[in-house]
Write an enzyme that holds these catalytic residues in place. Structure first.
Site, short mmCIF file in Angstrom:
data_model
loop_
_atom_site.label_atom_id
_atom_site.label_comp_id
_atom_site.label_asym_id
_atom_site.label_seq_id
_atom_site.Cartn_x
_atom_site.Cartn_y
_atom_site.Cartn_z
N HIS A 117 -0.69 5.71 2.65
CA HIS A 117 -1.88 5.26 1.94
C HIS A 117 -1.85 3.76 1.67
O HIS A 117 -0.84 3.08 1.86
CB HIS A 117 -2.04 6.03 0.61
CG HIS A 117 -0.99 5.74 -0.41
ND1 HIS A 117 -1.17 4.87 -1.47
CD2 HIS A 117 0.28 6.21 -0.55
CE1 HIS A 117 -0.08 4.84 -2.21
NE2 HIS A 117 0.81 5.64 -1.68
N CYS A 156 5.92 8.99 -1.18
CA CYS A 156 4.85 8.64 -0.25
C CYS A 156 5.08 7.24 0.30
O CYS A 156 5.94 6.50 -0.17
CB CYS A 156 3.50 8.74 -0.92
SG CYS A 156 3.00 10.44 -1.27
#
Length: 462
Positions: A364, A383
Site C-alpha cells: 500500500h 504489511c
C-alpha cells in the site's frame, strides 16, 4: 449496512487493517542510533560514533498517524528494533532510496549457480582465517595509518580491492573498492568510511556471511524456478520491491517492511485487485490504546474527535452511530467499530494492492513519505509500504483497458473510491533473500534482520 459489517466481521480483513496501526512511525526527529550514525571524528582511531539524540516519547503505538495522532493512553512505545534510524535533513544516507540499476532479478535461476560459486569462495576465505576487524574510525581519501592498512587487507580478501594501491594510503583504488563493497551491501556508495553501517557490514565475520549464503541458496533453489518471467518480489531484508517483466527488472521501489517483533511473512500469491482511496478500519488494539483515550480528551473539551480525524463509528450490529450517541467513558465504546474515510491522511494512503494470503497482508501507499528516506526501513507491522507506488500500480493494470498513470494520478487527486480487478493477475513473492550472487560475480548481502540465516543476531547488524 451489510457491507460495513462484512468489512468489520470478516476476520482476515480486520487483521489486514490491524496490521496498519503500528505501521505509521513518525519521522519527528532523531531517534535511536541504529547502525546509520555518522562519525564525528576525522581519521583518529579513538574517535567514537556520534551519540544519538533521544527521541521524544509518544503514546500508544508510537508516532505516525495512529499513535502520533492518537498518542493517548498506551504509554510510551518501546521498539525492540535496534535498527531504527532517523535521518537528519541532508544526510547522505538518504541516498538509500536510490535503488540499484535495473537488470537481473533477484529470483533469477541464473543466480543459483552464481550463489553456489560464492559459497565455495567464502568457504575458502573461512578456511584461511577470515578477514581482520576494521577499526571504527572515519576514513577518507588522504587518510593514512594502520587502520587504512587493515581496511586494505579486509577489502582484498573479499575481492573488492584489486589492482595497485599503496597499503597505508586511502587512494583512488580504495575509494572504488569501498564503493563496490557498499553497493553489494545495499549501502549508499559514498566511497568513504563515514557511517557505522559500513563498519558493521565490514566486520560481520566471513563465517556468518557463509551461513547466509548457504541458507539463501535453498530459498533461491525453491523460488527462482517458480517465479517466471513476470512477477513482483518484495525482498524483505532489502526492504525493496522489484517488478519483473520478460525476465528483467523493469521497476525497483524502496519499501517499508515489518519490524523485528512484527515481521513481514514469507509467502507467494497473485495480485488480483487494487483499491483506490480505501477506507481504513481501525484495529481493536488501537481502539483500546489510542482512539478511546483521544476521544475522551476531545469529549472533555466538548469537541468531536471523529469529525477531526474524518472517522465513522458503528455499533456491533453495523449501525452507524451519531458522535453525540457515543459515551467515551462507558464500556460499550470498546465494542464499537471505527473506520477512517479516504483522504490525504488516510493510513493506507491512496491505494492498496491486494493478494490472497492467510496472513492478511498487502502492499500500500502511505501518507508518511519521509519513511522512504530512512536508511533502515524495518518499521511496519507486517504489511509493505511502497515508494512511488503509483508507477507499480500502473504496471499491474497495463492489461486493463483505459488504465494508465494519468488516470491513477487523477484518482489520487479526486479521492474517488474504485476497486479494480487486475486483468492479468501477477504472481507476488514476499521472500527473505539476505544473500545472493549474480552471474557477473557480485555477491550481495542485506541485513539478516529477523535472524533467520546466521543462527543469531550477528548478521542483523548489517
Amino acid at each position: 449496512m451489510p457491507k460495513v459489517m462484512d468489512e468489520f466481521n470478516g476476520g482476515a480483513r480486520i487483521a489486514t487493517a490491524g496490521l496498519i496501526a503500528a505501521l505509521l512511525v513518525a519521522g519527528a526527529g532523531p531517534a535511536s542510533a541504529g547502525p546509520f550514525n555518522w562519525f564525528k571524528g576525522k581519521n583518529h582511531s579513538q574517535d567514537q560514533y556520534e551519540q544519538p539524540q533521544q527521541a521524544p516519547q509518544s503514546g500508544g503505538n508510537g508516532g505516525g498517524l495512529f499513535g502520533g495522532l492518537f498518542g493517548g493512553g498506551g504509554g510510551a512505545a518501546q521498539s525492540h528494533d535496534s535498527h531504527r534510524s532517523e535521518l537528519a535533513v541532508g544526510d547522505p544516507e538518504v541516498a538509500m532510496i536510490v535503488n540499484p540499476a535495473l537488470g537481473s532479478p533477484t529470483l533469477s535461476s541464473r543466480n543459483i549457480a552464481a550463489t553456489k560459486a560464492a559459497i565455495q569462495k567464502y568457504k575458502t576465505i573461512v578456511a584461511q582465517g577470515g578477514w581482520p576487524t576494521v577499526p571504527a574510525t572515519a576514513m577518507k581519501p588522504g587518510s593514512r595509518g594502520q587502520e587504512v592498512v587493515t581496511l586494505h587487507r579486509r577489502l582484498e580478501i573479499s575481492g573488492d580491492l584489486v589492482g595497485m594501491s599503496i597499503p597505508d594510503q586511502y587512494d583512488g583504488a580504495v575509494v572504488a573498492a569501498v564503493k563496490k563493497f557498499q553497493l553489494r551491501h545495499g549501502l549508499p556508495p559514498t566511497g568513504v568510511i563515514d557511517s557505522k553501517a559500513t563498519i558493521e557490514a565490514l566486520n560481520i565475520p566471513a563465517s556468518v556471511r557463509l551461513a547466509q549464503l548457504e541458507a539463501n541458496l535453498k530459498r533461491l533453489q525453491k523460488l527462482a524456478p517458480q517465479a517466471g518471467s513476470r512477477h513482483v518480489l518484495v525482498n524483505i531484508p532489502a526492504a525493496q520491491v522489484e517488478a519483473v517483466d520478460g525476465g528483467q527488472v523493469v521497476q525497483r521501489h524502496a519499501a517499508v517492511v515489518g519490524k523485528i517483533e512484527r515481521p513481514t511473512p514469507e509467502l507467494s500469491s497473485k495480485i488480483k485487485e487494487v483499491n483506490f482511496n480505501p477506507y481504513w478500519y481501525v484495529p481493536r488494539s488501537i481502539i483500546h490504546k489510542d482512539l478511546v483515550p483521544k476521544g475522551r480528551q476531545y469529549a472533555s473539551r466538548g469537541q468531536d474527535m471523529l469529525a477531526a480525524y474524518r472517522m465513522e463509528a458503528f455499533d456491533a450490529a453495523g449501525n452507524p452511530l451519531d458522535p453525540r450517541q457515543i459515551d467515551w467513558y462507558g464500556e460499550a465504546v470498546y465494542s464499537y467499530n471505527f473506520r477512517q474515510r479516504p483522504w490525504e491522511e488516510n493510513s493506507l494512503g491512496f491505494v492498496k494492492i491486494n493478494f490472497p494470503n492467510k496472513d492478511a497482508v498487502y502492499l500500500h501507499d502511505t501518507p508518511l513519505k519521509s519513511l522512504f528516506g530512512k536508511a533502515i526501513r524495518f518499521e511496519s507491522s507486517g504489511c509493505v509500504r511502497v515508494h512511488n507506488v503509483g508507477t507499480l500500480v500502473a504496471w499491474l493494470l497495463e492489461s486493463n483497458p483505459g488504465w494508465n498513470m494519468s488516470r491513477i494520478e487523477t484518482l489520487k487527486r479526486s479521492g474517488e473510491q474504485i476497486d479494480v480487478k487486475v486483468a492479468n493477475p501477477t504472481p507476488v513473492y514476499l521472500a527473505y533473500v539476505s544473500a545472493w550472487a549474480t552471474p557477473d560475480g557480485q555477491i550481495n548481502f542485506r541485513p539478516d534482520i529477523y535472524g533467520h540465516d546466521s543462527g543469531g543476531q550477528t548478521a542483523s547488524a548489517y
